[in-house]
Design a protein around this motif. Structure first.
Motif, PDB file in Angstrom:
ATOM      1  N   THR A  53      18.077  27.490  43.990  1.00 23.03           N
ATOM      2  CA  THR A  53      18.773  26.712  45.023  1.00 23.03           C
ATOM      3  C   THR A  53      19.140  27.676  46.147  1.00 23.03           C
ATOM      4  N   LYS A  54      19.321  27.098  47.336  1.00 18.60           N
ATOM      5  CA  LYS A  54      19.766  27.928  48.451  1.00 18.60           C
ATOM      6  C   LYS A  54      21.208  28.350  48.183  1.00 18.60           C
ATOM      7  N   HIS A  55      21.965  27.450  47.599  1.00 18.40           N
ATOM      8  CA  HIS A  55      23.331  27.764  47.177  1.00 18.40           C
ATOM      9  C   HIS A  55      23.762  26.673  46.200  1.00 18.40           C
ATOM     10  N   ASN A  56      24.690  26.984  45.316  1.00 22.63           N
ATOM     11  CA  ASN A  56      25.236  25.910  44.484  1.00 22.63           C
ATOM     12  C   ASN A  56      26.736  26.104  44.262  1.00 22.63           C
ATOM     13  N   TRP A  57      27.387  25.013  43.889  1.00 22.90           N
ATOM     14  CA  TRP A  57      28.838  25.016  43.733  1.00 22.90           C
ATOM     15  C   TRP A  57      29.233  24.337  42.423  1.00 22.90           C
TER      16      TRP A  57
ATOM     17  N   VAL B 144      24.377  23.517  54.587  1.00 24.01           N
ATOM     18  CA  VAL B 144      23.484  24.575  54.108  1.00 24.01           C
ATOM     19  C   VAL B 144      22.081  24.018  53.853  1.00 24.01           C
ATOM     20  N   ALA B 145      22.010  22.809  53.275  1.00 24.70           N
ATOM     21  CA  ALA B 145      20.697  22.239  52.956  1.00 24.70           C
ATOM     22  C   ALA B 145      19.856  22.030  54.208  1.00 24.70           C
ATOM     23  N   ARG B 146      20.483  21.553  55.289  1.00 25.90           N
ATOM     24  CA  ARG B 146      19.678  21.138  56.437  1.00 25.90           C
ATOM     25  C   ARG B 146      19.579  22.197  57.532  1.00 25.90           C
ATOM     26  N   SER B 147      20.411  23.212  57.507  1.00 29.52           N
ATOM     27  CA  SER B 147      20.389  24.180  58.611  1.00 29.52           C
ATOM     28  C   SER B 147      19.553  25.402  58.251  1.00 29.52           C
ATOM     29  N   GLY B 148      19.264  26.222  59.269  1.00 30.19           N
ATOM     30  CA  GLY B 148      18.467  27.419  59.035  1.00 30.19           C
ATOM     31  C   GLY B 148      17.150  27.051  58.380  1.00 30.19           C
ATOM     32  N   ARG B 149      16.748  27.843  57.391  1.00 28.40           N
ATOM     33  CA  ARG B 149      15.574  27.429  56.607  1.00 28.40           C
ATOM     34  C   ARG B 149      16.049  26.379  55.619  1.00 28.40           C
ATOM     35  N   PRO B 150      15.579  25.141  55.726  1.00 28.51           N
ATOM     36  CA  PRO B 150      16.127  24.102  54.850  1.00 28.51           C
ATOM     37  C   PRO B 150      15.861  24.424  53.385  1.00 28.51           C
ATOM     38  N   GLY B 151      16.625  23.786  52.507  1.00 31.20           N
ATOM     39  CA  GLY B 151      16.403  24.053  51.083  1.00 31.20           C
ATOM     40  C   GLY B 151      17.320  23.232  50.208  1.00 31.20           C
ATOM     41  N   PRO B 152      17.126  23.343  48.889  1.00 31.63           N
ATOM     42  CA  PRO B 152      17.924  22.555  47.958  1.00 31.63           C
ATOM     43  C   PRO B 152      19.268  23.212  47.658  1.00 31.63           C
ATOM     44  N   VAL B 153      20.295  22.388  47.451  1.00 30.73           N
ATOM     45  CA  VAL B 153      21.595  22.870  46.996  1.00 30.73           C
ATOM     46  C   VAL B 153      22.036  21.981  45.844  1.00 30.73           C
ATOM     47  N   LEU B 154      23.003  22.463  45.090  1.00 23.17           N
ATOM     48  CA  LEU B 154      23.480  21.669  43.941  1.00 23.17           C
ATOM     49  C   LEU B 154      25.000  21.703  43.900  1.00 23.17           C
TER      50      LEU B 154
END
Ligand SMILES: Cc1ncc(C[n+]2csc(CCOP(=O)(O)OP(=O)(O)O)c2C)c(N)n1
Length: 594
Positions: free
Chosen positions: A125-129, A147-157
């Motif tokens: 994940t790009k980051h998780n909480w 975080v998911a949609r900005s910069g290089r997009p990616g998955p978060v949890l």
């Protein structure tokens, strides 16, 4: 306002513009499900397996550019999201996964359905909480979407213990997000942009090499403007398909292992490679040391970690691809390259994409017809294998977000759920799912979702009775030793589709393809499964062997490598009550290269 954590979650999702959640309930998320019941604006799609929910969220995100959302319970529900999260991470797909967790006081005790999902998904994940305090919930949700949609997009949890969902607190909506440690650079450095423009104006043989980042950034017009301004050929990666119209005279189609021969020749000949939102994947470069031997490199990417990861760039530019190209287009002078372009046009003539024209049904033909029947306006979602590469080669994308596929992880089972997500996100577009007889069996249970929601997806199974791509490698590199790739024993896909309530068509011959696809286009209230019985041992060409160089590229099957033994359209191959005429059931000749 005093609310429960579960209500704050749903309010926060609403604030982020979420209209659809793909999920599956369980003990740890019952409070969240109880709350969804009270939010009629948020549509919850009950999937049949959490992996389906994750891929649906991906398909939704890829087709729309919005963040996809999936929801699963603790333990097995959460671990079933691992594959889609890894997939989204590799392909930079913005999704937010919400998982339930056991009660806070039970964490770490091996409680029923406990899994350390933040630990498990840390690298994917790009980051998780893990939400430890309900007061943090609104802020965490806002940060997660940011975080998911900005910069290089990616998955978060976001992992939410059951007691946190149930806890009451004073809820205030989050108006803005500021994460001091996370500030992606979006504007490219102006000095670097000037340097890039100088290199472009000096180059004699430039090439634009466009990756998925250009699609994520919606840089379609900017890529095209640059290409046309400097009259330079454009090749895209698998994930970059659609970022430049493939019908454009400057298009070289896809490059790399199964890219067009002319794209690969052109790249190996170029003196300037302008990499736009691309990451120099090994399926593109092959042997890196011998790739683009004579070229200077401009590398434009939003993720600084990509710069210099595989190849050193002469001019690195970090930032949003669209913003950087906009600036670049203002400063390049627009030197033309007529000789280079005509050299490439000659390559296009000499090495066209082709397949046998022998009366046998080939996957490539089916894909071409899908493109034509849908006026190249459909969203083409693929699974992984030979059919995926044929789709990449022959579908001919015209616009971004039209080609939805699993590139980095190469996940069989992605296709059907991603197509469902894409159709939810883009209800007005025809959605075709191009899949294999192997891939479709990995998430076929989601067909029920397509039927229940009356999604008119056209699921085209290119049925070669093999795990075709693996069989191809075994044929070419392991002396035809076909080890565990035989799928002769598959279900009757027509009967299976009908059992799920879908429309179904089986097709054996090229002459039946158009009618079958048109019939599928006319079915608007349920999915259609098309079982295309294609030649069993057709290969994907061109092919550069893994880690190889352009000198090892094979553009068609060498005559001495045609396997003669196993192409038999046998009676057992066809079900008793299938729609084949006697003539169609007759043995068809061995597919041969032209
Ligand atoms: C989940 C998963 N398992 C295994 C693989 C390895 N793999 C790549 S392509 C392929 C064969 C795909 O077969 P099929 O879906 O029938 O498509 P075809 O290649 O025949 O078109 C396999 C097994 C994979 N990519 N994903």
């Amino acid at each position: 306002m005093r609310v429960k954590g579960s209500r704050a979650l749903l309010e926060s999702l609403k604030r982020e513009g979420v209209d659809t959640i793909f999920g599956y309930p369980g003990g740890a998320v019952i409070p969240i499900y109880d709350m969804i019941y009270q939010f009629p604006d948020i549509r919850h799609i009950l999937v049949r397996h959490e992996q389906g929910a994750g891929h649906m969220a991906e398909g939704y995100a890829l087709a729309t550019g919005k963040v996809g959302v999936c929801l699963a319970t603790s333990g097995p529900g959460a671990t079933n999201l691992v594959t889609p999260l890894a997939d989204a991470m590799m392909d930079s797909v913005p999704i937010v996964a919400i998982t339930g967790q056991v009660r806070s006081n039970l964490i770490g005790t091996d409680a029923f359905q406990e899994a350390d999902i933040t630990g498990i998904t840390m690298p994917i994940t790009k980051h998780n909480w893990l939400v430890k305090d309900v007061n943090q919930l609104p802020e965490i949700v806002a940060e997660a979407f940011h975080v998911a949609r900005s910069g290089r997009p990616g998955p978060v949890l976001i992992d939410i213990p059951r007691d946190v969902s149930d806890a009451e607190f004073e809820y205030t909506p989050v108006e803005s997000v500021d994460i001091p440690t996370y500030k992606p650079t979006t504007r490219g450095h102006s000095v670097q942009i000037k340097r890039a423009a100088e290199l472009i104006d000096q180059a004699k043989k430039p090439i634009l090499y466009v990756g998925g980042g250009a699609n994520h950034a919606y840089a379609f017009n900017e890529v095209r403007e640059l290409a046309e301004k400097i009259n330079t050929p454009v090749t895209t990666t698998l994930k970059g398909l659609g970022a430049f119209p493939e019908t454009h005279p400057l298009s070289l189609g896809m490059l790399g292992m199964h890219g067009t021969a002319y794209a690969n020749y052109a790249v190996s000949e170029c003196d300037l490679l302008i990499a736009v939102g691309a990451r120099f994947d090994d399926r593109v470069t092959g042997k890196v040391a011998e790739w683009v031997p004579n070229a200077k490199i401009i590398h434009i990417d939003i993720d600084p970690a990509e710069i210099g990861k595989v190849l050193l760039a002469d001019v690195p530019i970090v930032g949003d691809v669209k913003a950087i190209l906009t600036e670049l287009n203002k400063v390049v002078k627009g030197k033309q390259h007529p000789e280079w372009v005509s050299q490439i046009n000659k390559l296009k003539q000499d090495f066209p994409l082709h397949y046998p024209n022998d009366g046998v049904l080939h996957g490539q033909y089916v894909i071409e017809q899908i493109g034509e029947v849908s006026n190249h306006d459909a969203i083409c979602v693929t699974d992984v294998g030979q059919h995926q590469m044929w789709a990449a080669q022959f579908f001919k994308c015209e616009r971004p977000r039209q080609f939805v596929t699993s590139g980095g992880l190469g996940t069989m089972g992605f296709g059907l759920p991603a197509a469902i997500g894409a159709q939810f996100g883009a209800p007005d577009k025809p959605v075709f799912c191009v899949t294999g007889d192997g891939s479709i069996q990995m998430c076929i249970q989601e067909l029920m979702v397509a039927t229940i929601y009356k999604l008119p997806i056209k699921i085209c199974i290119l049925n070669n009775q093999f795990l075709g791509m693996v069989r191809q490698w075994q044929e070419l590199f392991h002396e035809n030793r076909y080890s565990s790739v035989d799928l002769e024993a598959s279900p009757d896909f027509v009967k299976l589709a009908e059992a799920y309530g879908a429309h179904a068509i089986r097709c054996f011959k090229p002459s039946g393809v158009r009618a079958a696809l048109e019939e599928a286009m006319s079915i608007t209230d349920r999915p259609t499964v098309l079982d295309f019985r294609i030649s069993k041992e057709e290969n994907v060409y061109p092919m550069i062997p893994s880690g190889g160089t352009i000198h090892q590229m094979v553009v068609q099957r060498p005559p001495d490598m045609v396997p003669l033994d196993s192409y038999i359209a046998s009676e057992t191959y066809m079900g008793e009550d299938d729609q084949a005429t006697q003539e169609e059931k007759e043995t068809v000749p061995v597919p041969r290269a032209k």
